[in-house]
Design a protein around this motif. Sequence first.
Motif, PDB file in Angstrom:
ATOM      1  N   VAL A  72      -7.367  -2.233  -1.198  1.00 51.92           N
ATOM      2  CA  VAL A  72      -7.301  -1.719   0.173  1.00 51.92           C
ATOM      3  C   VAL A  72      -8.580  -0.981   0.520  1.00 51.92           C
ATOM      4  O   VAL A  72      -9.151  -1.176   1.592  1.00 51.92           O
ATOM      5  N   TYR A  73      -9.057  -0.141  -0.385  1.00 51.34           N
ATOM      6  CA  TYR A  73     -10.270   0.635  -0.109  1.00 51.34           C
ATOM      7  C   TYR A  73     -11.498  -0.259  -0.043  1.00 51.34           C
ATOM      8  O   TYR A  73     -12.400  -0.003   0.757  1.00 51.34           O
ATOM      9  N   LYS A  74     -11.553  -1.299  -0.869  1.00 51.52           N
ATOM     10  CA  LYS A  74     -12.673  -2.241  -0.783  1.00 51.52           C
ATOM     11  C   LYS A  74     -12.669  -2.949   0.560  1.00 51.52           C
ATOM     12  O   LYS A  74     -13.700  -3.180   1.184  1.00 51.52           O
ATOM     13  N   GLY A  77       1.529   9.387  -5.664  1.00 48.08           N
ATOM     14  CA  GLY A  77       1.765  10.680  -5.022  1.00 48.08           C
ATOM     15  C   GLY A  77       0.599  11.136  -4.171  1.00 48.08           C
ATOM     16  O   GLY A  77       0.200  12.302  -4.232  1.00 48.08           O
ATOM     17  N   ILE A  78       0.056  10.226  -3.389  1.00 53.98           N
ATOM     18  CA  ILE A  78      -1.090  10.552  -2.538  1.00 53.98           C
ATOM     19  C   ILE A  78      -0.772  10.206  -1.092  1.00 53.98           C
ATOM     20  O   ILE A  78       0.155   9.455  -0.805  1.00 53.98           O
ATOM     21  N   SER A  79      -1.588  10.754  -0.183  1.00 55.79           N
ATOM     22  CA  SER A  79      -1.391  10.477   1.242  1.00 55.79           C
ATOM     23  C   SER A  79      -2.392   9.428   1.716  1.00 55.79           C
ATOM     24  O   SER A  79      -3.288   9.027   0.972  1.00 55.79           O
ATOM     25  N   GLU A  80      -2.267   9.059   2.962  1.00 57.37           N
ATOM     26  CA  GLU A  80      -3.192   8.071   3.531  1.00 57.37           C
ATOM     27  C   GLU A  80      -4.590   8.651   3.729  1.00 57.37           C
ATOM     28  O   GLU A  80      -5.557   7.908   3.827  1.00 57.37           O
ATOM     29  N   ALA A 100      -0.576   0.305  -9.086  1.00 55.05           N
ATOM     30  CA  ALA A 100      -0.766   1.053  -7.843  1.00 55.05           C
ATOM     31  C   ALA A 100      -2.250   1.280  -7.594  1.00 55.05           C
ATOM     32  O   ALA A 100      -2.736   1.138  -6.471  1.00 55.05           O
ATOM     33  N   LYS A 101      -2.996   1.640  -8.641  1.00 53.86           N
ATOM     34  CA  LYS A 101      -4.442   1.839  -8.497  1.00 53.86           C
ATOM     35  C   LYS A 101      -5.123   0.532  -8.094  1.00 53.86           C
ATOM     36  O   LYS A 101      -5.982   0.504  -7.219  1.00 53.86           O
ATOM     37  N   GLU A 106       0.837  -1.204   0.000  1.00 50.16           N
ATOM     38  CA  GLU A 106       0.000   0.000   0.000  1.00 50.16           C
ATOM     39  C   GLU A 106       0.873   1.256   0.000  1.00 50.16           C
ATOM     40  O   GLU A 106       0.602   2.224  -0.717  1.00 50.16           O
ATOM     41  N   GLN A 107       1.944   1.232   0.773  1.00 55.54           N
ATOM     42  CA  GLN A 107       2.839   2.391   0.844  1.00 55.54           C
ATOM     43  C   GLN A 107       3.493   2.671  -0.513  1.00 55.54           C
ATOM     44  O   GLN A 107       3.571   3.822  -0.947  1.00 55.54           O
ATOM     45  N   GLU A 108       3.953   1.616  -1.196  1.00 52.40           N
ATOM     46  CA  GLU A 108       4.555   1.798  -2.519  1.00 52.40           C
ATOM     47  C   GLU A 108       3.540   2.356  -3.510  1.00 52.40           C
ATOM     48  O   GLU A 108       3.864   3.240  -4.311  1.00 52.40           O
ATOM     49  N   ALA A 109       2.318   1.858  -3.444  1.00 53.72           N
ATOM     50  CA  ALA A 109       1.265   2.336  -4.346  1.00 53.72           C
ATOM     51  C   ALA A 109       0.987   3.811  -4.109  1.00 53.72           C
ATOM     52  O   ALA A 109       0.812   4.582  -5.060  1.00 53.72           O
ATOM     53  N   ARG A 110       0.950   4.215  -2.851  1.00 52.49           N
ATOM     54  CA  ARG A 110       0.709   5.621  -2.537  1.00 52.49           C
ATOM     55  C   ARG A 110       1.854   6.501  -3.036  1.00 52.49           C
ATOM     56  O   ARG A 110       1.629   7.616  -3.523  1.00 52.49           O
ATOM     57  N   LEU A 111       3.078   6.016  -2.927  1.00 52.64           N
ATOM     58  CA  LEU A 111       4.226   6.770  -3.428  1.00 52.64           C
ATOM     59  C   LEU A 111       4.174   6.926  -4.946  1.00 52.64           C
ATOM     60  O   LEU A 111       4.477   7.991  -5.480  1.00 52.64           O
TER      61      LEU A 111
END
Length: 114
Positions: free
Chosen positions: A105-107, A62-65, A98-99, A54-59
Amino acid sequence: MAAKILANLIIMGSGILGRAVFQAYRKAIENANKTGVAHEAINNIRRGSKALTEQEARLILGISEQSTWEEILQKYDVLFEKNAKNGSFYLQSKVHRAKECLEAVYKEKSGVTN
């Protein structure tokens, strides 16, 4: 006569050398299995082929938690289109993966099941 002897020596030597290489290879595998090196190498290969965290996908995106799903989709669309037009297929695929990772994760967080 000398050529025939030389050819026989070369053939015999290559046979001996081939057996020695095979025995050394077999011994190296035995030693690797005894020390656990072979098992560790297999685990490293498996770890390397796993999906993004999840952290790599966010990087990558370019988004935050605290980002909402809509923000993620907007960022995805922008990055995906940029790489589709004049970027690289590799980066485009990273953005897509990443999406996918964040979608799972969101599901999971929202309790949606298939």
